[in-house]
Design a protein around this motif. Structure first.
Motif, PDB file in Angstrom:
ATOM      1  N   THR A 185       1.973  24.209  29.214  1.00  0.00           N
ATOM      2  CA  THR A 185       1.131  25.039  28.348  1.00  0.00           C
ATOM      3  C   THR A 185       0.619  26.229  29.163  1.00  0.00           C
ATOM      4  N   LEU A 238       4.170  26.912  26.269  1.00  0.00           N
ATOM      5  CA  LEU A 238       3.584  26.630  24.959  1.00  0.00           C
ATOM      6  C   LEU A 238       2.131  27.070  24.944  1.00  0.00           C
ATOM      7  N   GLY A 243      -0.537  26.072  23.412  1.00  0.00           N
ATOM      8  CA  GLY A 243      -0.879  24.890  22.621  1.00  0.00           C
ATOM      9  C   GLY A 243      -2.270  25.002  22.023  1.00  0.00           C
ATOM     10  N   ASP A 244      -2.450  24.347  20.867  1.00  0.00           N
ATOM     11  CA  ASP A 244      -3.802  24.344  20.294  1.00  0.00           C
ATOM     12  C   ASP A 244      -4.729  23.417  21.104  1.00  0.00           C
ATOM     13  N   SER A 245      -4.169  22.743  22.120  1.00  0.00           N
ATOM     14  CA  SER A 245      -5.012  22.021  23.079  1.00  0.00           C
ATOM     15  C   SER A 245      -6.013  22.980  23.728  1.00  0.00           C
ATOM     16  N   ASP A 297       1.493  27.360  18.995  1.00  0.00           N
ATOM     17  CA  ASP A 297       1.132  26.304  18.039  1.00  0.00           C
ATOM     18  C   ASP A 297       0.531  26.885  16.770  1.00  0.00           C
ATOM     19  N   LYS A 329       5.251  26.144  16.825  1.00  0.00           N
ATOM     20  CA  LYS A 329       5.335  24.678  16.812  1.00  0.00           C
ATOM     21  C   LYS A 329       4.379  24.162  15.758  1.00  0.00           C
ATOM     22  N   HIS A 366       6.692  18.669  16.264  1.00  0.00           N
ATOM     23  CA  HIS A 366       5.877  17.824  17.146  1.00  0.00           C
ATOM     24  C   HIS A 366       5.612  16.527  16.388  1.00  0.00           C
ATOM     25  N   VAL A 376       9.121  18.053  20.024  1.00  0.00           N
ATOM     26  CA  VAL A 376       8.189  17.477  21.005  1.00  0.00           C
ATOM     27  C   VAL A 376       7.879  16.054  20.560  1.00  0.00           C
ATOM     28  N   ILE A 407       6.122  14.288  26.101  1.00  0.00           N
ATOM     29  CA  ILE A 407       4.811  14.264  26.778  1.00  0.00           C
ATOM     30  C   ILE A 407       4.325  12.837  26.586  1.00  0.00           C
ATOM     31  N   ILE A 435       6.903  18.300  28.951  1.00  0.00           N
ATOM     32  CA  ILE A 435       5.809  19.270  28.836  1.00  0.00           C
ATOM     33  C   ILE A 435       4.501  18.578  29.195  1.00  0.00           C
ATOM     34  N   VAL A 472       0.029  19.647  29.749  1.00  0.00           N
ATOM     35  CA  VAL A 472      -1.024  20.666  29.721  1.00  0.00           C
ATOM     36  C   VAL A 472      -1.250  21.116  31.168  1.00  0.00           C
TER      37      VAL A 472
HETATM   38  O1  KIV Z   1      -1.392  21.597  22.097  1.00  0.00           O
HETATM   39  C1  KIV Z   1      -0.667  21.291  23.056  1.00  0.00           C
HETATM   40  O2  KIV Z   1      -0.923  21.655  24.205  1.00  0.00           O
HETATM   41  C2  KIV Z   1       0.519  20.485  22.786  1.00  0.00           C
HETATM   42  C3  KIV Z   1       1.297  19.945  23.944  1.00  0.00           C
HETATM   43  C4  KIV Z   1       0.514  19.082  24.799  1.00  0.00           C
HETATM   44  C5  KIV Z   1       2.583  19.363  23.548  1.00  0.00           C
HETATM   45  O3  KIV Z   1       0.852  20.279  21.669  1.00  0.00           O
END
Ligand code: KIV
Length: 279
Positions: A28, A46, A48-50, A88, A118, A142, A185, A208, A218, A220
């Motif tokens: 990410t 990525l 990511g929405d994380s 994301d 994604k 995902h 994913v 993951i 993948i 974070v």
């Molecule tokens: O939001 C994110 O970072 C993710 C990854 C961990 C796959 O979806």
């Protein structure tokens, strides 16, 4: 080493073509600087929405907005020249209908310049994935543990332990690949299930917490570099402890400022005459 020449960006067909080949290296990234650091070493970055949990301190990814994803997506694109960048789609921006998903995915593509989006979801989102893929929007699916479904799942837990769960995650992955997803994913999925899905799918799986059987991995980035929390999930290997290095550096800075050891003479702007006699 990636097979993509260093002077061009990794494309969606490049990612797709890595099925069964050298594992895809994915991390990410949420900022320009992190993208610059990771770009030479990764095939895919990525957004990511994380980032809602890692950067903004939310308890889940649900409060993340489309505008946040677009701002961070554009920042990452400014830092990455080689990796394929995927953004994301946040919770609530695609689940309502294929048309809603297209409108919001098109904004992401146009306003960030990313290579694709994604979205979380299996069978239930297959029609949406087909709608997007047929209209020029590359979709990475995902499935497995889906953080946006934390409330229906009752928490973040690995899937595939029961026969029913294994069947569901397999159906989800197959439905998304069949609908045109260029990669899937697989998060928090038991190794034998992930291995069987990887063997069955014509597109790469990116794991993951889903074992080395996947076509790529993948994580974070902040988990990998020790920048998020003291807790390291089972599926993460920490390659650095930058969080404690930052804490030590901040303590040294604070001590220097309080003792007037910083700034030193070399950090000060002096009148020209004084600078000549000092130098
Ligand atoms: O939001 C994110 O970072 C993710 C990854 C961990 C796959 O979806």
């Amino acid at each position: 080493m990636s097979t993509v020449p260093r002077n061009r960006r990794t494309s969606i067909p490049d990612i797709r073509a890595r099925k069964g080949g050298e594992p895809l290296v994915c991390l990410t990234a949420y900022t320009t600087q992190m993208a610059r650091l990771l770009d030479p070493h990764t095939d895919l970055l990525l957004v990511g929405d994380s980032l809602g949990m890692v950067l903004y301190g939310f308890d889940s990814t649900l409060p993340v907005t489309l505008d946040m994803m677009i701002a961070h997506g554009a920042a990452v694109m400014r830092g990455a020249g080689r990796a394929c960048v995927i953004v994301d789609m946040p919770f609530g921006s695609y689940q309502e209908s294929p048309q809603q998903a297209f409108r919001n995915a098109a904004r992401i593509m146009a306003e960030t310049g990313a290579g694709g989006v994604k979205l979380e979801g299996g069978e239930a989102l297959a029609e949406t994935t087909r709608f997007l893929a047929q209209r020029g929007i590359p979709v990475c699916a995902h499935v497995g543990l889906m953080p946006q479904a934390v409330n229906t799942a009752g928490g973040f837990r690995a899937t595939g332990r029961s026969e029913a769960e294994a069947r569901q995650v397999t159906r989800d992955a197959e439905a998304m690949a069949e609908a045109g997803a260029f990669a899937v994913v697989l998060e928090g999925t038991l190794e034998p299930v992930a291995a069987a899905i990887t063997a069955a799918l014509p597109v790469p799986t990116i794991g993951i917490g889903a074992s080395p059987a996947c076509d790529g991995q993948i994580l974070v980035a902040e988990d990998v570099f020790g920048l998020f929390s003291d807790f390291t999930p089972r599926f993460v290997r920490r390659y650095a402890d930058l969080g404690s290095q930052i804490a030590t550096a901040a303590a040294e800075y604070a001590a220097d400022v309080r003792a007037r050891r910083f700034p030193g003479p070399e950090h000060c702007f002096l009148p020209k005459a004084a600078a000549r006699s000092a130098g």
